[in-house]
Design an enzyme around this catalytic site. Structure first.
Site, PDB file in Angstrom:
ATOM      1  N   ASP A  43      24.615 -80.487 -72.562  1.00 58.32           N
ATOM      2  CA  ASP A  43      26.100 -79.674 -72.157  1.00 58.32           C
ATOM      3  C   ASP A  43      27.441 -80.413 -72.670  1.00 58.32           C
ATOM      4  O   ASP A  43      27.100 -81.339 -71.748  1.00 58.32           O
ATOM      5  CB  ASP A  43      25.753 -78.934 -70.256  1.00 58.32           C
ATOM      6  CG  ASP A  43      24.703 -78.108 -70.569  1.00 58.32           C
ATOM      7  OD1 ASP A  43      23.976 -77.531 -71.617  1.00 58.32           O
ATOM      8  OD2 ASP A  43      23.735 -77.572 -69.658  1.00 58.32           O
ATOM      9  N   ARG A 102      10.982 -65.435 -70.738  1.00 61.78           N
ATOM     10  CA  ARG A 102      12.072 -66.263 -69.427  1.00 61.78           C
ATOM     11  C   ARG A 102      13.577 -65.849 -69.342  1.00 61.78           C
ATOM     12  O   ARG A 102      14.483 -65.144 -70.032  1.00 61.78           O
ATOM     13  CB  ARG A 102      11.402 -67.708 -69.877  1.00 61.78           C
ATOM     14  CG  ARG A 102      12.738 -68.413 -69.191  1.00 61.78           C
ATOM     15  CD  ARG A 102      12.701 -70.281 -69.388  1.00 61.78           C
ATOM     16  NE  ARG A 102      13.907 -71.032 -69.527  1.00 61.78           N
ATOM     17  CZ  ARG A 102      13.240 -71.833 -68.388  1.00 61.78           C
ATOM     18  NH1 ARG A 102      12.332 -71.271 -67.673  1.00 61.78           N
ATOM     19  NH2 ARG A 102      14.923 -72.560 -67.732  1.00 61.78           N
TER      20      ARG A 102
HETATM   21  C1  LIG Z   1      26.320 -74.854 -80.727  1.00 61.94           C
HETATM   22  C2  LIG Z   1      27.114 -74.765 -80.336  1.00 61.94           C
HETATM   23  C3  LIG Z   1      27.079 -73.739 -79.428  1.00 61.94           C
HETATM   24  C4  LIG Z   1      27.924 -74.218 -77.850  1.00 61.94           C
HETATM   25  C5  LIG Z   1      28.667 -74.952 -78.370  1.00 61.94           C
HETATM   26  C6  LIG Z   1      27.863 -75.327 -79.576  1.00 61.94           C
HETATM   27  O1  LIG Z   1      29.315 -75.492 -80.715  1.00 61.94           O
HETATM   28  C7  LIG Z   1      27.921 -76.842 -79.077  1.00 61.94           C
HETATM   29  C8  LIG Z   1      27.530 -76.068 -77.745  1.00 61.94           C
HETATM   30  C9  LIG Z   1      26.734 -75.718 -77.355  1.00 61.94           C
HETATM   31  C10 LIG Z   1      26.528 -75.136 -75.549  1.00 61.94           C
HETATM   32  C11 LIG Z   1      26.098 -75.420 -74.811  1.00 61.94           C
HETATM   33  C12 LIG Z   1      26.096 -75.591 -73.377  1.00 61.94           C
HETATM   34  C13 LIG Z   1      26.669 -74.462 -73.429  1.00 61.94           C
HETATM   35  O2  LIG Z   1      24.979 -72.842 -73.064  1.00 61.94           O
HETATM   36  C14 LIG Z   1      27.080 -73.371 -74.488  1.00 61.94           C
HETATM   37  C15 LIG Z   1      27.827 -72.004 -73.333  1.00 61.94           C
HETATM   38  C16 LIG Z   1      28.487 -74.560 -74.413  1.00 61.94           C
HETATM   39  O3  LIG Z   1      29.354 -74.658 -73.414  1.00 61.94           O
HETATM   40  O4  LIG Z   1      27.756 -75.775 -75.088  1.00 61.94           O
HETATM   41  C17 LIG Z   1      26.669 -73.931 -75.723  1.00 61.94           C
HETATM   42  C18 LIG Z   1      27.960 -72.985 -76.972  1.00 61.94           C
HETATM   43  C19 LIG Z   1      27.585 -71.966 -77.566  1.00 61.94           C
HETATM   44  O5  LIG Z   1      26.170 -71.038 -77.102  1.00 61.94           O
HETATM   45  O6  LIG Z   1      28.485 -70.896 -77.820  1.00 61.94           O
HETATM   46  O1  LIG Z   2      17.960 -71.511 -70.767  1.00 63.40           O
HETATM   47  C1  LIG Z   2      17.385 -72.143 -70.659  1.00 63.40           C
HETATM   48  O2  LIG Z   2      16.437 -72.547 -69.045  1.00 63.40           O
HETATM   49  C2  LIG Z   2      18.452 -73.081 -70.966  1.00 63.40           C
HETATM   50  C3  LIG Z   2      19.640 -73.440 -71.259  1.00 63.40           C
HETATM   51  C4  LIG Z   2      20.267 -73.910 -71.818  1.00 63.40           C
HETATM   52  O3  LIG Z   2      20.036 -75.385 -71.714  1.00 63.40           O
HETATM   53  C5  LIG Z   2      21.829 -73.306 -72.162  1.00 63.40           C
HETATM   54  O4  LIG Z   2      22.308 -72.110 -72.239  1.00 63.40           O
HETATM   55  O5  LIG Z   2      22.397 -74.499 -72.808  1.00 63.40           O
HETATM   56 FE   LIG Z   3      22.022 -76.555 -71.515  1.00 62.79          FE
END
Ligand SMILES: C=C1C[C@]23C[C@@]1(O)CC[C@H]2[C@@]12CC[C@H](O)[C@@](C)(C(=O)O1)[C@H]2[C@@H]3C(=O)O
Ligand SMILES: O=C(O)CCC(=O)C(=O)O
Ligand SMILES: [Fe+2]
Length: 318
Positions: free
Chosen positions: A193, A258
């Site tokens: 994250d 889930r």
């Molecule tokens: C592939 C992607 C989805 C994400 C943005 C990104 O480019 C890389 C990080 C991904 C992530 C992971 C944690 C969170 O779920 C999230 C909201 C974040 O801040 O970074 C997601 C992004 C997303 O789903 O838009």
């Molecule tokens: O849904 C979950 O339990 C984890 C999902 C997660 O890692 C995310 O949304 O970044």
């Molecule tokens: Fe995550």
């Protein structure tokens, strides 16, 4: 859910088993700050109990989420697409990642255009009281690291301009998929994250896995009465690599759905993300300087599994 493309099937060499060693931290205990620091160093992940978040709020939010995900697709799509905030189905992020998941992404500072959903979940998220808990944990971590002032991390989440996100993930059961020979259908692909801290609560369906320092994946037993905390990339940088942002993923279940809710505590966009001077051994930062805005911009060009901090690491002089 509408099938857009096939989520990955992950072949692991070893079928993961529930791991008994994940740190369990009782936030009401006076020695918990030392345990928190150790958990962030060893795993970048831990579970908290006696967190002070009323279970009724969590249940209320869960039932709103169940109601939302039970709506006809045409209604859910009114809250989409998810870039930057709204409803998403299977596609995760802008760069071709897919998973067996549908979700709702919301900003916590109410600038979202999806007022209807923001008002249900945004308020619930505040009531969910996770921000308060996240800040308490960050202040205990500052104490454990002997850093002053103790709000050095938490003030970033408390800032009005804090770029925090609230996410609801729904992983429907996937009955056609038979788990065998260590093959898993990926619900949410492996990643770290990007923010400072993530606070996760799920129902009692398993699926969450974390990667240990040796690269082995372990399954986390679900616990609907506790919260799971992830160290994010930004906290790894602010501690100059002392805390590790944990690589994690979710595998789909063939019979149970889930539901997870995650608060991602992030800094204001203009905030410089850099190691705290007191944590720089010998005065050297492991990272080039960047703002949260620059990190996010770069992160959104990446695939889920990429090492997003890689481009910001200083190459060690030989
Ligand atoms: C592939 C992607 C989805 C994400 C943005 C990104 O480019 C890389 C990080 C991904 C992530 C992971 C944690 C969170 O779920 C999230 C909201 C974040 O801040 O970074 C997601 C992004 C997303 O789903 O838009
Ligand atoms: O849904 C979950 O339990 C984890 C999902 C997660 O890692 C995310 O949304 O970044
Ligand atoms: Fe995550």
């Amino acid at each position: 859910m509408v099938v857009l493309s096939k989520p990955a099937i992950h072949k692991s060499k070893h079928c993961p088993t529930f791991f008994p060693g994940v740190p369990l931290i009782d936030l009401s205990k006076p020695d918990s700050k030392t345990q928190l620091v150790k958990a962030c160093e060893d795993f970048g992940f831990f579970k908290v109990i006696n967190h002070g978040v009323p279970i009724e709020f969590i249940k209320e939010l869960e039932s709103e989420a169940v109601k939302f995900f039970s709506l006809p697709m045409s209604d859910k799509e009114k809250a989409g697409p998810p870039d930057p905030f709204g409803y998403g189905d299977k596609k995760i992020g802008p760069n071709g990642d897919v998973g067996w998941v549908e979700y709702l992404l919301l900003t916590t500072n109410n600038q979202s255009g999806y007022q209807k959903f923001a008002s249900i979940f945004g308020e619930a998220a505040e009531n969910f009281a996770v921000k308060k808990m996240a800040c308490e944990i960050l202040e205990m971590l500052a104490d454990g690291l002997k850093i002053q002032p103790r709000n050095v991390f938490s003030k970033l989440l408390m800032d009005e301009q804090s770029d925090s996100v609230f996410r609801l993930n729904h992983y429907p059961p996937c009955p056609d998929f038979q788990e065998s020979n260590g093959r898993n259908l990926i619900g949410f692909g492996e990643h770290t994250d990007p923010q400072i801290i993530s606070v996760l609560r799920s129902n009692n369906t398993s699926g969450l896995q974390i990667s240990l320092k040796d690269g082995n994946w372990i399954s986390i037993p679900p616990d609907q009465n506790s919260f799971f905390i992830n160290v994010g990339d930004s906290l790894q940088v602010m501690t100059n690599g002392r805390f590790k942002s944990v690589r994690h993923r979710v595998v789909a279940n063939s019979s149970k759905s889930r539901l997870s809710m995650i608060y991602f505590g992030g800094p204001p966009l203009s905030e410089k993300i850099a190691p705290l001077p007191s944590l720089m051994e010998g005065g050297d930062s492991l990272y080039k300087e960047f703002t949260w805005f620059e990190y996010k911009k770069s992160a959104y060009k990446s695939r889920l599994a990429d090492n997003r901090l890689g481009v910001f690491e200083k190459i060690a002089a030989s």
